[in-house]
Design a protein around this motif. Structure first.
Motif, PDB file in Angstrom:
ATOM      1  N   SER A 206       0.828  -1.199   0.000  1.00  0.00           N
ATOM      2  CA  SER A 206       0.000   0.000   0.000  1.00  0.00           C
ATOM      3  C   SER A 206       0.865   1.253   0.000  1.00  0.00           C
ATOM      4  O   SER A 206       0.528   2.255  -0.658  1.00  0.00           O
ATOM      5  CB  SER A 206      -0.914  -0.006   1.232  1.00  0.00           C
ATOM      6  N   THR A 207       1.987   1.213   0.707  1.00  0.00           N
ATOM      7  CA  THR A 207       2.902   2.360   0.725  1.00  0.00           C
ATOM      8  C   THR A 207       3.500   2.610  -0.649  1.00  0.00           C
ATOM      9  O   THR A 207       3.622   3.760  -1.096  1.00  0.00           O
ATOM     10  CB  THR A 207       4.026   2.124   1.752  1.00  0.00           C
ATOM     11  N   ILE A 208       3.869   1.519  -1.336  1.00  0.00           N
ATOM     12  CA  ILE A 208       4.428   1.651  -2.696  1.00  0.00           C
ATOM     13  C   ILE A 208       3.408   2.283  -3.633  1.00  0.00           C
ATOM     14  O   ILE A 208       3.727   3.202  -4.410  1.00  0.00           O
ATOM     15  CB  ILE A 208       4.874   0.276  -3.221  1.00  0.00           C
ATOM     16  N   LEU A 209       2.165   1.803  -3.576  1.00  0.00           N
ATOM     17  CA  LEU A 209       1.126   2.356  -4.438  1.00  0.00           C
ATOM     18  C   LEU A 209       0.811   3.799  -4.056  1.00  0.00           C
ATOM     19  O   LEU A 209       0.498   4.631  -4.917  1.00  0.00           O
ATOM     20  CB  LEU A 209      -0.143   1.495  -4.347  1.00  0.00           C
ATOM     21  N   SER A 210       0.910   4.102  -2.761  1.00  0.00           N
ATOM     22  CA  SER A 210       0.646   5.458  -2.311  1.00  0.00           C
ATOM     23  C   SER A 210       1.654   6.436  -2.901  1.00  0.00           C
ATOM     24  O   SER A 210       1.299   7.561  -3.282  1.00  0.00           O
ATOM     25  CB  SER A 210       0.681   5.516  -0.784  1.00  0.00           C
ATOM     26  N   ARG A 211       2.925   6.010  -3.011  1.00  0.00           N
ATOM     27  CA  ARG A 211       3.932   6.864  -3.617  1.00  0.00           C
ATOM     28  C   ARG A 211       3.590   7.152  -5.077  1.00  0.00           C
ATOM     29  O   ARG A 211       3.761   8.279  -5.555  1.00  0.00           O
ATOM     30  CB  ARG A 211       5.298   6.200  -3.525  1.00  0.00           C
ATOM     31  N   GLN A 212       3.117   6.097  -5.775  1.00  0.00           N
ATOM     32  CA  GLN A 212       2.752   6.302  -7.169  1.00  0.00           C
ATOM     33  C   GLN A 212       1.526   7.212  -7.293  1.00  0.00           C
ATOM     34  O   GLN A 212       1.434   8.010  -8.227  1.00  0.00           O
ATOM     35  CB  GLN A 212       2.473   4.940  -7.836  1.00  0.00           C
ATOM     36  N   LEU A 213       0.592   7.112  -6.336  1.00  0.00           N
ATOM     37  CA  LEU A 213      -0.568   7.996  -6.362  1.00  0.00           C
ATOM     38  C   LEU A 213      -0.143   9.451  -6.134  1.00  0.00           C
ATOM     39  O   LEU A 213      -0.646  10.359  -6.803  1.00  0.00           O
ATOM     40  CB  LEU A 213      -1.559   7.571  -5.262  1.00  0.00           C
ATOM     41  N   ASP A 214       0.770   9.659  -5.206  1.00  0.00           N
ATOM     42  CA  ASP A 214       1.226  11.011  -4.919  1.00  0.00           C
ATOM     43  C   ASP A 214       2.035  11.588  -6.089  1.00  0.00           C
ATOM     44  O   ASP A 214       2.003  12.790  -6.351  1.00  0.00           O
ATOM     45  CB  ASP A 214       2.083  11.022  -3.657  1.00  0.00           C
ATOM     46  N   ALA A 215       2.726  10.674  -6.772  1.00  0.00           N
ATOM     47  CA  ALA A 215       3.533  11.137  -7.905  1.00  0.00           C
ATOM     48  C   ALA A 215       2.625  11.554  -9.070  1.00  0.00           C
ATOM     49  O   ALA A 215       3.009  12.379  -9.885  1.00  0.00           O
ATOM     50  CB  ALA A 215       4.488  10.047  -8.358  1.00  0.00           C
TER      51      ALA A 215
END
Length: 231
Positions: free
Chosen positions: A222-231
């Motif tokens: 979830s943290t990895i996907l969150s970074r992509q969402l923020d990017a």
């Protein structure tokens, strides 16, 4: 007289099968119930041990693939629509929701992160249910088998005293078989309960350890996907 009594007692068959055949109908039902509970407990124990061993191996294999640096989309395509292990199912649940959250223009639908987390939580809940299947019966056996056996013992001793009163004879040859039949129920109850309690504690601990691993992976993913969402 004592010599004759001891000689008569020595001629009595105290084997488990002989005691079972001589037991009252109530005690036979108690013993059969305990034996069935013990048999079913061992079948659950063996099955759960194999399931947990396979789950640990699958989790280790998936972790190596996930952290190998392979792009997540490629890993998702490699796993396909029918993931084999629990970690793969959790990953696929998150990735499937991730892909569904993209609109045709490439932008994300609002609330994607919450839906991805919820999808993985549902997958983890299913794995929790699958891992703990049968453990409730082990807990029930561990807590009730001694009391079922004690009931058989009390009933057997009651029957023995009734026979003593009827025969008006308290020598060893008369008393011993009935007492032995009664105590057999307690022994079988403990034989059923002790492995069930030990196995339940061990398997429950193993289940919690696996689930903690799944939850940790879900948080990291979830943290990895969150970074992509923020990017």
């Amino acid at each position: 007289m004592e010599t004759e009594t001891l000689a008569a007692a020595q001629e009595i068959d105290f084997s488990v099968l002989a005691l079972f055949m001589k037991a009252t109908l109530t005690n036979k039902l108690v013993l059969i119930t305990l034996l069935l509970m013990s048999f079913w407990s061992w079948s659950i124990i063996i099955q759960r041990v194999l399931v947990f061993r396979r789950a640990r191996a699958e989790a280790e294999e998936f972790d190596r693939a996930f952290w190998s640096g392979e792009p997540l989309d490629e890993l998702y395509e490699t796993i396909g629509p029918q993931p084999q292990g629990a970690s793969e199912r959790i990953f696929v649940a998150g990735m499937t929701e991730w892909r569904r959250s993209h609109r045709q223009d490439g932008k994300l639908i609002a609330g994607a992160q919450a839906r991805i987390d919820r999808a993985m939580d549902v997958a983890i809940a299913r794995e929790n249910e699958a891992l703990n299947k049968g453990l409730g019966f082990l807990a029930t056996t561990g807590s009730t088998a001694p009391f079922i056996g004690l009931f058989g013992t009390v009933w057997g001793i009651k029957y023995s005293f009734e026979q003593i009163a009827i025969s008006q004879n308290t020598n060893l040859a008369v008393v011993a078989p009935g007492i032995a039949e009664a105590l057999l129920a307690t022994a079988i109850g403990l034989v059923a309960a002790i492995p069930a309690v030990v196995a339940y504690n061990k398997l429950n601990s193993d289940s919690e350890r696996l689930l903690n691993g799944y939850e940790s992976f879900a948080d990291e993913f979830s943290t990895i996907l969150s970074r992509q969402l923020d990017a």
